[in-house]
Design an enzyme around this catalytic site. Structure first.
Site, mmCIF file in Angstrom:
data_model
loop_
_atom_site.group_PDB
_atom_site.id
_atom_site.type_symbol
_atom_site.label_atom_id
_atom_site.label_comp_id
_atom_site.label_asym_id
_atom_site.label_seq_id
_atom_site.Cartn_x
_atom_site.Cartn_y
_atom_site.Cartn_z
ATOM 1 N N TYR A 63 0.820 -1.208 0.000
ATOM 2 C CA TYR A 63 0.000 0.000 0.000
ATOM 3 C C TYR A 63 0.856 1.262 0.000
ATOM 4 O O TYR A 63 0.374 2.348 -0.336
ATOM 5 C CB TYR A 63 -0.927 0.042 1.222
ATOM 6 C CG TYR A 63 -1.967 -1.055 1.281
ATOM 7 C CD1 TYR A 63 -2.118 -1.972 0.236
ATOM 8 C CD2 TYR A 63 -2.802 -1.180 2.380
ATOM 9 C CE1 TYR A 63 -3.068 -2.981 0.308
ATOM 10 C CE2 TYR A 63 -3.758 -2.183 2.458
ATOM 11 C CZ TYR A 63 -3.877 -3.093 1.427
ATOM 12 O OH TYR A 63 -4.814 -4.090 1.508
ATOM 13 N N HIS A 90 2.338 -21.359 -5.360
ATOM 14 C CA HIS A 90 2.078 -20.724 -4.075
ATOM 15 C C HIS A 90 2.242 -21.662 -2.896
ATOM 16 O O HIS A 90 2.508 -21.220 -1.773
ATOM 17 C CB HIS A 90 0.665 -20.128 -4.060
ATOM 18 C CG HIS A 90 -0.434 -21.135 -4.199
ATOM 19 N ND1 HIS A 90 -1.425 -21.287 -3.267
ATOM 20 C CD2 HIS A 90 -0.694 -22.052 -5.165
ATOM 21 C CE1 HIS A 90 -2.255 -22.241 -3.650
ATOM 22 N NE2 HIS A 90 -1.835 -22.716 -4.797
#
Length: 302
Positions: A50, A131
């Site tokens: 972010y 993953h």
């Protein structure tokens, strides 16, 4: 009685409502975080990618100086998947920015450092990484005690979760997904409940300009209850057993977003029928549309 928190599969209590910091503008995050924590919030959601964790950290510091206790705050940060082989490094960066010794939850997400693009403007996505192998790094981070829980987010459909759980030693505590009546993702929500994985909902109002705030069943319930449409949409999640992230930097909105009401069977049916109708018409809507995780296509390298 409406829940104020939910117990995770490792025994931790996660608050039912949190402040989201995604896309909050520079110069506004510190004040929003500090204000929220001093006015009833106990959950702050952030992430390395972010780009504002330094401000989140300053907001935490300000709130702690004002008397808020660290043990009363549930802090979430995330490992961006560029660091899937360097989880400890990513966590270290976040902890330094946040000024903390540990987050309460560490999901991982995404695909690269921040948001790089290819020359043609498309996201530069690593598509051949498994993953499942990265999850081992997350489990190792948990063992160090530098996070209290680990989870997943964004790309974790039922298919991804099934592949992960087939190999994982630790079941994710949380799956953070976009969720609202026009994207109920019921298959994922039901699967998570079955496996003891708590759901966190982001973009609960859809997005700026989404029709959800004016949707007929939402307005009808809001009028019946004497609350705002936003309150109905946030309450939708808590009533179905999910934590919801409300994003705002405006003090009045931050405070208002804590208002969660109970929904009765009639209210729930109205919202579920609305979702079912959208699904039948092929009009379910995703507002945060990453270029990863829509198709379950990772190769099996186990």
């Amino acid at each position: 009685m409406v829940a104020t928190s939910f117990k995770l599969n490792n025994g931790l209590e996660m608050p039912a409502v949190g402040l989201g910091t995604w896309q909050s503008k520079a110069g506004e995050v510190q004040t929003a975080v500090s204000y929220a924590l001093q006015n009833g919030y106990k959950l702050i959601d952030g992430a390395y990618c972010y780009g504002n964790e330094g401000e989140v950290g300053e907001g935490l510091k300000e709130a702690f100086a004002a008397g808020v206790k660290r043990e009363d705050v549930f802090v979430v940060t995330k490992v961006w998947a560029t660091y899937s082989t360097r989880v400890a490094e990513s966590l270290g960066k976040s902890l330094k920015s946040l000024g903390l010794e540990w987050p309460d939850l560490l999901p991982w997400t995404g695909n690269h450092d921040k948001f790089p693009t290819l020359p043609d403007g498309r996201r530069d996505v690593i598509r051949d990484y498994n993953h499942v192998h990265g999850w081992g790094q997350m489990e190792a981070a948990l063992q160090t005690g530098k996070t209290r829980a680990i989870g997943v987010s964004n790309q974790y459909s039922k298919g991804y979760l099934q592949q992960l759980l087939a190999h994982a030693a630790v079941v994710p505590a949380v799956n953070q997904i976009e969720n609202h009546p026009s994207l109920p993702q019921q298959e994922i929500v039901d699967f998570c409940k079955e496996k003891g994985i708590h759901v966190m909902a982001y973009s609960p109002l859809g997005s700026s300009g989404s029709p959800l705030m004016g949707a007929e069943p939402v307005v009808k319930i809001a009028e019946k209850r004497g609350v705002s449409a936003g309150t109905v949409l946030l309450s939708y999640h808590v009533n179905r057993g999910s934590t919801v992230l409300a994003k705002s930097v405006t003090p009045a909105r931050i405070k208002a977003n804590l208002e969660i009401i109970g929904l009765d069977d009639e209210d729930t049916k109205l919202l579920n029928d609305y979702s079912d109708d959208l699904a039948t018409k092929g009009k379910l809507k995703r507002y945060v549309y990453p270029p990863f995780g829509i198709d379950f296509g990772f190769p099996d390298k186990s």
